[in-house]
Scaffold this motif. Structure first.
Motif, PDB file in Angstrom:
ATOM      1  N   TYR A  62       9.077 -11.911   2.225  1.00 38.84           N
ATOM      2  CA  TYR A  62       7.994 -12.484   3.026  1.00 38.84           C
ATOM      3  C   TYR A  62       8.398 -12.485   4.492  1.00 38.84           C
ATOM      4  O   TYR A  62       9.541 -12.814   4.829  1.00 38.84           O
ATOM      5  CB  TYR A  62       7.713 -13.913   2.554  1.00 38.84           C
ATOM      6  N   SER A 266      -8.027  -7.715   3.570  1.00 37.98           N
ATOM      7  CA  SER A 266      -6.994  -8.331   4.402  1.00 37.98           C
ATOM      8  C   SER A 266      -7.664  -8.993   5.599  1.00 37.98           C
ATOM      9  O   SER A 266      -8.539  -8.406   6.239  1.00 37.98           O
ATOM     10  CB  SER A 266      -5.984  -7.277   4.881  1.00 37.98           C
ATOM     11  N   ASP A 316      -2.436  -4.676   5.225  1.00 40.85           N
ATOM     12  CA  ASP A 316      -2.028  -5.759   6.111  1.00 40.85           C
ATOM     13  C   ASP A 316      -2.425  -5.396   7.530  1.00 40.85           C
ATOM     14  O   ASP A 316      -2.542  -4.215   7.875  1.00 40.85           O
ATOM     15  CB  ASP A 316      -0.535  -6.041   6.024  1.00 40.85           C
ATOM     16  N   TYR A 352       4.130  -5.598   5.282  1.00 36.82           N
ATOM     17  CA  TYR A 352       3.783  -6.727   6.155  1.00 36.82           C
ATOM     18  C   TYR A 352       3.945  -6.281   7.597  1.00 36.82           C
ATOM     19  O   TYR A 352       5.030  -5.856   8.008  1.00 36.82           O
ATOM     20  CB  TYR A 352       4.685  -7.942   5.904  1.00 36.82           C
TER      21      TYR A 352
END
Length: 377
Positions: A62, A266, A316, A352
């Motif tokens: 993350y 997203s 993303d 990400y």
């Protein structure tokens, strides 16, 4: 002696053929062909960081503070933007949830109901223990959180401030929660699906951080799979083929029927969403792409619509850029313009974006931070 004819460079001849074709036929498609043949509109990646590990489907990666956290159900590790491990914490959890705010990392044990917040130095900021299973948790960028627990009678939602102090409680007596979101102000949006009189119905309700009902709306024969808050507190409701916007003060704002089913979505904090639209009716013999990445803002305005090949597994976005990925291909777009394709020789697990030109690429056995570089020949 006869003079040898001077041959034009092949690049020049290709350019002249394309230029004449554009003059004759016109169209944006020929411009794209020209860019591809001449080497424009391509990207390459500069590898900033590579962290290798054993393949593990339960490992979670993350983004956090321009770096990342990695958790393997036993150890939580924090890495900076240069890939240097800054700290690690031993905490064994079989079924975990991880989310982050701008300052904290939240690690949840879904079975026991314990949630621990760590700061950027790895120090324990605070902890909460509901002593009951937690289905899900969300946080806003300031660090206010909402988490909920389901039982046979109802669903209990709890809200906490940035210091872990309880602010309110919400009880949902009927239906199942499909999605939950928390705004910058701490308002809680909930999508609740239920069957009433043999009719499928989704309620999207809005509560204050203290648990006071602020408003809501019902959608018959609709499943609202995702909800997102804008910076102004408006709520975007995403169905299977329809999207709607809702305001606390003005109620329903608009609705938009989409031509295809929504596969992935997203949300960008600037106030727009990117949808992967799937055309299920396309012909098997049709080799052209009829799936799209469509960008729509919180006011319902279409910002871009780009055709794409393959099944999109994730998207993303960061500011004015976004990346979508299929099994082994990345698609990058800046300012909603054309998609630039890049093949990857590994199965992509997740992505990400941490800057407009930098992103975290999660693969089976490693994670990388890559910088996007444009190739111009």
């Amino acid at each position: 002696m006869q003079k040898k004819k001077r041959r034009r460079p092949i690049r020049y001849r290709i350019f002249m053929i394309i230029f004449i074709s554009i003059l004759i036929f016109g169209g944006a498609q020929l411009v794209n062909i020209a860019k591809n043949l001449l080497g424009y509109g391509e990207i390459d990646f500069q590898n900033i960081v590579t962290i290798e590990y054993k393949e593990d489907k339960n490992r979670k990666v993350y983004p956090f503070l321009q770096g990342m956290v990695i958790y393997d159900q036993k150890v939580l590790k924090k890495y900076n933007i240069h890939g240097i491990e800054e700290w690690s914490i031993n905490k064994s959890i079989k079924k975990s949830i991880i989310t982050t705010s701008e300052k904290n990392i939240f690690l949840v044990d879904r079975e026991t109901g314990e949630m621990i917040a760590f700061d950027d130095k790895g120090n324990k900021a605070f902890s909460i223990n509901l002593e009951k299973p937690i289905q899900n948790m969300v946080s806003n960028k300031e660090g206010s959180i909402a988490l909920y627990s389901e039982n046979e009678k109802n669903t209990e939602i709890y809200t906490f401030d940035v210091e872990g102090k309880k602010q309110g409680q919400i009880i949902i007596d009927q239906g199942s929660i499909v999605d939950i979101a928390i705004s910058n102000e701490g308002w809680v949006g909930i999508s609740v699906m239920e069957i009433e009189d043999n009719t499928l119905e989704t309620k999207v309700v809005l509560y204050s951080k203290e648990g006071k009902l602020l408003g809501g709306n019902k959608y018959k024969n609709q499943v609202i799979t995702n909800i997102f808050f804008s910076e102004d507190g408006d709520l975007l409701n995403v169905g299977v083929k329809k999207i709607m916007a809702f305001s606390k003060t003005n109620g329903p704002l608009w609705s938009k029927e989409l031509p295809s089913s929504i596969g992935k979505v997203s949300w960008n904090e600037k106030g727009y969403a990117i949808f992967y639209l799937i055309n299920h009716k396309k012909s098997i013999i049709d080799t052209k792409s009829t799936n799209y990445l469509e960008t729509i803002d919180i006011k319902g305005k279409e910002l871009s619509n780009l055709p794409i090949k393959g099944e999109v597994l994730g998207i993303d976005t960061y500011k004015n850029s976004f990346i979508a990925f299929t099994e082994r291909t990345l698609y990058f777009s800046k300012n909603g313009k054309e998609l630039i394709e890049k093949k990857i020789n590994n199965d992509i697990q997740d992505i990400y974006m941490i800057k407009e030109n930098e992103f975290i690429l999660v693969l089976k056995n490693k994670v990388q931070i890559l910088k996007i570089k444009y190739k111009e020949k």
